[in-house]
Design a protein around this motif. Structure first.
Motif, mmCIF file in Angstrom:
data_model
loop_
_atom_site.group_PDB
_atom_site.id
_atom_site.type_symbol
_atom_site.label_atom_id
_atom_site.label_comp_id
_atom_site.label_asym_id
_atom_site.label_seq_id
_atom_site.Cartn_x
_atom_site.Cartn_y
_atom_site.Cartn_z
ATOM 1 N N GLY A 184 0.825 -1.198 0.000
ATOM 2 C CA GLY A 184 0.000 0.000 0.000
ATOM 3 C C GLY A 184 0.859 1.248 0.000
ATOM 4 N N GLN A 185 0.228 2.379 0.275
ATOM 5 C CA GLN A 185 0.920 3.656 0.179
ATOM 6 C C GLN A 185 0.578 4.557 1.349
ATOM 7 O OE1 GLN A 185 0.157 5.729 -3.473
ATOM 8 N NE2 GLN A 185 1.707 7.292 -3.096
ATOM 9 N N VAL A 186 1.617 5.221 1.862
ATOM 10 C CA VAL A 186 1.450 6.251 2.886
ATOM 11 C C VAL A 186 1.926 7.563 2.285
ATOM 12 C CG1 VAL A 186 2.226 7.112 5.116
ATOM 13 C CG2 VAL A 186 1.696 4.687 4.845
ATOM 14 N N THR A 187 1.077 8.601 2.361
ATOM 15 C CA THR A 187 1.400 9.909 1.788
ATOM 16 C C THR A 187 1.437 10.946 2.896
ATOM 17 O OG1 THR A 187 0.288 9.288 -0.266
ATOM 18 C CG2 THR A 187 0.784 11.623 0.066
ATOM 19 N N VAL A 188 2.541 11.685 2.953
ATOM 20 C CA VAL A 188 2.668 12.756 3.935
ATOM 21 C C VAL A 188 2.708 14.088 3.197
ATOM 22 C CG1 VAL A 188 3.858 11.301 5.597
ATOM 23 C CG2 VAL A 188 5.190 12.590 3.932
ATOM 24 N N PRO A 189 2.217 15.161 3.806
ATOM 25 C CA PRO A 189 2.207 16.451 3.119
ATOM 26 C C PRO A 189 3.616 17.029 2.982
ATOM 27 C CG PRO A 189 1.442 16.689 5.368
ATOM 28 C CD PRO A 189 1.588 15.221 5.128
ATOM 29 N N ALA A 190 3.867 17.694 1.878
ATOM 30 C CA ALA A 190 5.167 18.321 1.646
ATOM 31 C C ALA A 190 5.397 19.416 2.676
ATOM 32 C CB ALA A 190 5.223 18.895 0.229
ATOM 33 N N GLY A 191 6.531 19.363 3.343
ATOM 34 C CA GLY A 191 6.860 20.375 4.339
ATOM 35 C C GLY A 191 6.103 20.244 5.631
ATOM 36 N N GLY A 192 5.239 19.238 5.734
ATOM 37 C CA GLY A 192 4.450 19.070 6.953
ATOM 38 C C GLY A 192 5.230 18.310 8.001
#
Length: 599
Positions: A453-461
Motif C-alpha cells: 500500500g501507500q502512505v502519503t505525507v504532506p510536503a513540508g508538513g
C-alpha cells in the motif's frame, strides 16, 4: 536469550553459539582471501578518493619514503656488520674506531627515521579513522538505517563496529601495508646482495658437477615457501575464531551495559540473580571461544616457534660450506647470514603476520557486513512480502491507501486500510492487543516497511511521533527538552513555559542542569517532557502510541487539552485505552484482526 541458548561451552569441540546476526552478514567471512581483499579495498577506497585524499597521499608518500630509507639503512648496517667482524678477526683497533663512528651515524639516522614514521603514521591513522567514522555514522544514522538494522536484526553490535572495528581496521591497514612495503624493499635489496655474494654451489650429481649460481637465494626461497604453505594449512581456522571472539565479547559488553541502563527495573524485579545467570551464560560463549583458540594455538604456536628458531640457524649452515672452503671471510659470512635472514624474513612475512592477517580479515568481514546492512533497504523477508511505499504530496493530508500491514515474517495484521487525516482532526485508534495498532502508527510515521500500500505525507508538513517510552538524552535538561533540535533553537522563557504547561514547573529553573535525565525523571515525567516537546516543535501532525500510559486520567486529559488549545490546527492520531479521551477526539477507529472498521 541468545547467551542461554549456547549450551555448555565446556564441550570445547562444539562450535561456539553467538548472538543472532553474527556470522550472517558478510561474504568475506566465508569466502577466501580474495574476497577479503576485495572487501578491504571497498572499505578503504572511498577515503583515498575523498576530499582528504591530498593530505592522505602526502602522508603516505612520506611513510613510503621513510620505509625505503630504512631499508637502505638496513643494507648499510649489514655491510657495516661485515666490516666490523673482519676488523675483529684482524685485531685492527684503528679500523674499529672508525667503524664505531660510522655506527653512531647509523644509530642517529635510525632514530630520526623512527620518529618520522611514528609521527606520520599517527597523523595518517587519525585522519583516516575520523573520516571513516564520520562516513559510517552519517550512513548509520541517515535514512533510519540504525532503526532498520535493529528492527530486522541484520548484524550484531553496529555501535562496536563503528567505535572499535574502524579503529582496528585503520591501524591494521597502515601497519600491514607499510610492513609489506618495507618487506618488498628489503626483499629486493638483500636478494641482490645474496645473489652477488653467495656465489655458486657446486654439487656432484650422476658423475657430473652441477653449479647452482646464487644458491643461498634459492635456499631462502625454498625454505620460506615451505614454511608459508605449512603455516597457512594449519592456521586456516583462525579467521573464523577471531570473528566469533569479537561477536561474543561485544554481546557480553552489551548485556553488561543493559544492566546499567535498566538498573532500577532490575532492582524492582529482584532480577539480580537472573541477570547473573544471563551474564554467565553469555560469558560461556567467550570462554568456549577462548578454549577453541587455545586448542588452535596448541597446534599453531609450536610450528611458528620452531620456524623462528630454525630460521636463526639455517643461514649459518647454508653459508658454512663457503666459509669452510675459505671462499668468504668471517665478516663475509656474517654479512651473508644477515642477508639470508633478511630475505627469509621478507619471504616469511606471511608466516610472521599470519595471526594479524586473520584478525584483519575478521575485522574486514564485520565492517563489510555493517556496510551491507546499512546499504540494504530492508531484509529479505520484507522484500518477499512487498513493502509500503512512502511518498510526499502537496495536499495537507496524512493518508494511507490500500494499506496492508505485516509482521517481518509475513503474517498479516491488518488489511486494506484507507485513512485520511486532515488538519485539526483528531483520530483515536482502538482494538484488541496484537492487531497492529502500533504498527499502523509506525507505518504512518514512515518507519515500518512490511506490508503493501501507500502512505502519503504532506510536503513540508512536520510529523512528530511520541511513543510510550521516549528517548531522553543525557546532558542539560534544555538539550533534552529541545531534542532533536539544538538547545539554542528556543528561548529559555519559552522552554520554561512549555515545562510549566505540561506540569513540570518544578524543573523550569533547571534548564542548564546536567544529568542523566532518562534515569532521573520518572516514566510519567518523561511522558510529560515529550508533550512539552510538542509545544516547542509545533508539528502539523502528531502521532501518539500510548504516550500517556504512565499518567492518571486527569493528568492525561489535561495534557491533551493543553496541546489542543495551543495547537488547534494540528492533526492528531492517538492510541490510548482510557475512555475519558473519547470526547477529545473527532474521529474513532476500531481495528480488528486483518481488517479495519471506522466509526
Amino acid at each position: 536469550m541468545a547467551g542461554e541458548a549456547c549450551g555448555d561451552a565446556r564441550a570445547l569441540a562444539k562450535p561456539v553459539c553467538l548472538p543472532a546476526g553474527t556470522g550472517h552478514d558478510s561474504p568475506a567471512l566465508h569466502a577466501g582471501v580474495r574476497a577479503s581483499l576485495r572487501a578491504a579495498a571497498q572499505l578503504a577506497r572511498p577515503f583515498w578518493m575523498s576530499e582528504r585524499r591530498y593530505q592522505a597521499w602526502a602522508l603516505l608518500a612520506v611513510l613510503a619514503g621513510e620505509t625505503v630509507a630504512s631499508a637502505y639503512m638496513t643494507v648499510w648496517l649489514n655491510a657495516w656488520n661485515g666490516r666490523f667482524m673482519d676488523a675483529l678477526a684482524r685485531y685492527d683497533a684503528v679500523a674499529l674506531a672508525d667503524i664505531m663512528g660510522e655506527f653512531a651515524i647509523l644509530l642517529a639516522t635510525f632514530v630520526v627515521l623512527g620518529v618520522v614514521a611514528m609521527l606520520t603514521g599517527s597523523m595518517l591513522q587519525i585522519v583516516w579513522r575520523q573520516w571513516m567514522t564520520e562516513r559510517f555514522l552519517d550512513a548509520w544514522l541517515g535514512d533510519s538505517a540504525f532503526y532498520r538494522i535493529e528492527r530486522d536484526q541484520q548484524v550484531d553490535n553496529p555501535d562496536q563496529r563503528i567505535v572499535q572495528d574502524i579503529d582496528q581496521f585503520v591501524t591494521a591497514s597502515c601497519t600491514l601495508s607499510v610492513g609489506l612495503l618495507s618487506t618488498l624493499v628489503r626483499l629486493v635489496s638483500f636478494s641482490l646482495i645474496l645473489w652477488r655474494l653467495s656465489g655458486p654451489l657446486n654439487m656432484h650429481v650422476a658423475h657430473r658437477v652441477v653449479s647452482v649460481p646464487g644458491y643461498m637465494l634459492w635456499a631462502a626461497l625454498i625454505f620460506a615457501s615451505l614454511t608459508s604453505c605449512v603455516t597457512h594449512w594449519i592456521g586456516r581456522p583462525l579467521m573464523r575464531l577471531n570473528f566469533n571472539k569479537e561477536g561474543a565479547e561485544a554481546h557480553f559488553r552489551f548485556m553488561a551495559a543493559s544492566i546499567r541502563e535498566y538498573a532500577e527495573q532490575i532492582a524492582l524485579y529482584r532480577g539480580a540473580s537472573a541477570e547473573g545467570r544471563r551474564m554467565r551464560a553469555s560469558f560461556d560463549a567467550i570462554r568456549g571461544n577462548f578454549w577453541q583458540i587455545v586448542r588452535f594455538n596448541l597446534r599453531f604456536n609450536p610450528l611458528t616457534t620452531a620456524i623462528i628458531y630454525i630460521s636463526m640457524i639455517v643461514p649459518t649452515f647454508v653459508v658454512l660450506p663457503r666459509y669452510m672452503a675459505h671462499a668468504v671471510t668471517l665478516g663475509g659470512m656474517m654479512r651473508l647470514s644477515g642477508s639470508f635472514a633478511a630475505v627469509n624474513g621478507a619471504l616469511s612475512w606471511f608466516v610472521q603476520n599470519y595471526q594479524a592477517l586473520q584478525g584483519y580479515r575478521a575485522i574486514v568481514a564485520r565492517l563489510d557486513g555493517l556496510e551491507r546492512a546499512i546499504a540494504s533497504r530492508q531484509s529479505q523477508g520484507a522484500e518477499d512480502a512487498g513493502s509500503i511505499v512512502c511518498s510526499v504530496d502537496t495536499q495537507r493530508c496524512l493518508c494511507a491507501k490500500q494499506l496492508t500491514l505485516r509482521t517481518p515474517d509475513g503474517r498479516v495484521l491488518t488489511r486494506d486500510v484507507n485513512l485520511a487525516v486532515h488538519p485539526a482532526e483528531r483520530w483515536l485508534i482502538r482494538g484488541p492487543s496484537g492487531v497492529g495498532k502500533s504498527t499502523l502508527i509506525r507505518a504512518l510515521a514512515g518507519i515500518w516497511p512490511y506490508g503493501s500500500g501507500q502512505v502519503t505525507v504532506p510536503a513540508g508538513g512536520g510529523v512528530l511521533f511520541l511513543s510510550q517510552k521516549n528517548y531522553v538524552p543525557a546532558g542539560t535538561l534544555k538539550a533534552a527538552l529541545c531534542y532533536p533540535g539544538t538547545d539554542d533553537a528556543f528561548d529559555d522563557d519559552v522552554c520554561s513555559n512549555a515545562l510549566t504547561a505540561c506540569r513540570l514547573e518544578r524543573y523550569a529553573g533547571s534548564l542548564y542542569e546536567v544529568s542523566r535525565w532518562g534515569h532521573r525523571l520518572s516514566p510519567g515525567e518523561q511522558q510529560r517532557l515529550a508533550f512539552a516537546r510538542v509545544l516547542l516543535q509545533r508539528p502539523d501532525f502528531l502521532l501518539l502510541d500510548e504516550s500517556t500510559s504512565a499518567l492518571d486520567p486527569e493528568m492525561e486529559s489535561g495534557l491533551y487539552q493543553t496541546v489542543i488549545d495551543r495547537l488547534p490546527d494540528m492533526a492528531m492520531v492517538s492510541i490510548a485505552h482510557h475512555r475519558g479521551l473519547d470526547a477529545l477526539h473527532t474521529h474513532s477507529l476500531w481495528i480488528e484482526q486483518a481488517h479495519m472498521a471506522s466509526v
